[in-house]
Design an enzyme around this catalytic site. Sequence first.
Site, PDB file in Angstrom:
ATOM      1  N   GLN A  19      42.098  63.520  53.150  1.00  0.00           N
ATOM      2  CA  GLN A  19      41.153  62.009  52.541  1.00  0.00           C
ATOM      3  C   GLN A  19      39.806  62.401  51.281  1.00  0.00           C
ATOM      4  O   GLN A  19      39.887  61.806  50.916  1.00  0.00           O
ATOM      5  CB  GLN A  19      40.435  61.014  53.444  1.00  0.00           C
ATOM      6  N   HIS A  64      39.683  53.137  56.419  1.00  0.00           N
ATOM      7  CA  HIS A  64      40.425  53.797  57.228  1.00  0.00           C
ATOM      8  C   HIS A  64      40.116  54.360  58.532  1.00  0.00           C
ATOM      9  O   HIS A  64      38.781  54.863  58.634  1.00  0.00           O
ATOM     10  CB  HIS A  64      41.251  54.458  56.726  1.00  0.00           C
ATOM     11  N   HIS A  76      30.335   6.754  48.586  1.00  0.00           N
ATOM     12  CA  HIS A  76      31.652   7.485  50.085  1.00  0.00           C
ATOM     13  C   HIS A  76      31.807   5.980  51.027  1.00  0.00           C
ATOM     14  O   HIS A  76      32.997   5.347  51.402  1.00  0.00           O
ATOM     15  CB  HIS A  76      31.271   8.528  50.928  1.00  0.00           C
TER      16      HIS A  76
END
Length: 435
Positions: free
Chosen positions: A249, A320, A412
Amino acid sequence: MTREYLKKATLTAKSDASEVHETVKTILSDIEAGGDDKAMEYAKKFDKYEGNVLLTAEDIAAASALVPEKLKRDIEFAHDNVRRFAEAQKSTVSDVEVEIVPGMIAGQKAIPVDAAGCYVPGGRYSHIASAIMTVTTAKVAGCRHITACSPPRPDVGVAPAIVYAAHICGADKIMAMGGVQGVAAMTFGLFGLPKANILVGPGNQFVAEAKRILFGRVGIDMIAGPTDSLILADSTADAHIVATDLVSQAEHGYNSPVWLVTDDRDLAVKVMDMVPGLIEDLPEVNSQNAAAAWRDYAEVIVCSDREEMAACSDEYAPEHLTVQADDLDWWLDRLTCYGSLFLGEETTVSYGDKATGTNHVLPTSGAASYTGGLSVHKYMKIVTWQRATREGSKAVAEATARISRLEGMEGHARAADVRLAKYFPGVNFDLTADG
């Protein structure tokens, strides 16, 4: 509980962040204003390539012919695994319809975005697997148009294996353009492409910054930094395999952190002794990257027990995460922060990077504490809808009117009032916000 650092990083991914914002911002602005011609100008400058920007069927066939048959089979194998895993992921999201109250139906729909732009790195390494990971998931999600974009090499073009992979995975167009100019072309819909609704895929710091700047006007998978990997290992782990996995890696780049967390000091010392030789044995470019990453970014941490190891890992939230330790089910249940998890010696990050089926486009730099990686779901919008009978809207309208008035939102409230007045003439409702 204490942690002993046998090796401590002198740098972090953040400390190496370059001041690229203004450069990227300028390029994006230039290309948005100048269109195709300006994008080509930058491509000539940075890619040093003047071939076809959008590959023709003949270009694709010619590139595919250069790919060895054995590699084609490997690409097809990986594509099939990624496709099947993506299909399984998609099956976990379904349209929903529920009766909230009698006569009031609410629902959910999963709708794929229209156009996806998939960036496939092709600079230091030709990331064939990134074409598979990004294009396949977009295809399974149901995107109507998928563009794969990869930097060409001077007088060569896009790596033939990338072209082949993007093609068989379902790309509608393959674009030979790299860096910021490639991202811009997909976002702004240059060269006759539809404007991308989402940009996905890894890239260098300029690609990452372009995605960061463009986020909002276009969706992105995530803002990715240098790749990182952490291994949790106990006394049952094989030191040579642990060391090999760390080096595998670290070769990603000079600034790719790798970390070993263990409760066995002897194992840690063995691994540290082995790593330099394994790095030296790599090809030159890979060795240089891995050596710098190990020198400046790697850490080796000894913890008192497995609980502390798990807590340490969750704090790091690695992209990872590999577990080479006893009682794998305990670790699976305990660990909470990672992009992708690899349980046991029999699997490795390299498998996930290339061919297992899980995606390798993952959160870096601690982002795994709040998000997962690329999946079929990233290309899908979860939207809601509702419908109601007049009777079904009654109780909802009453509650809406009163809540709205309590909030001070009279408009509303009146949208509910007029429905009650129309559907239930002569009925008196208490629609005030007072107790």
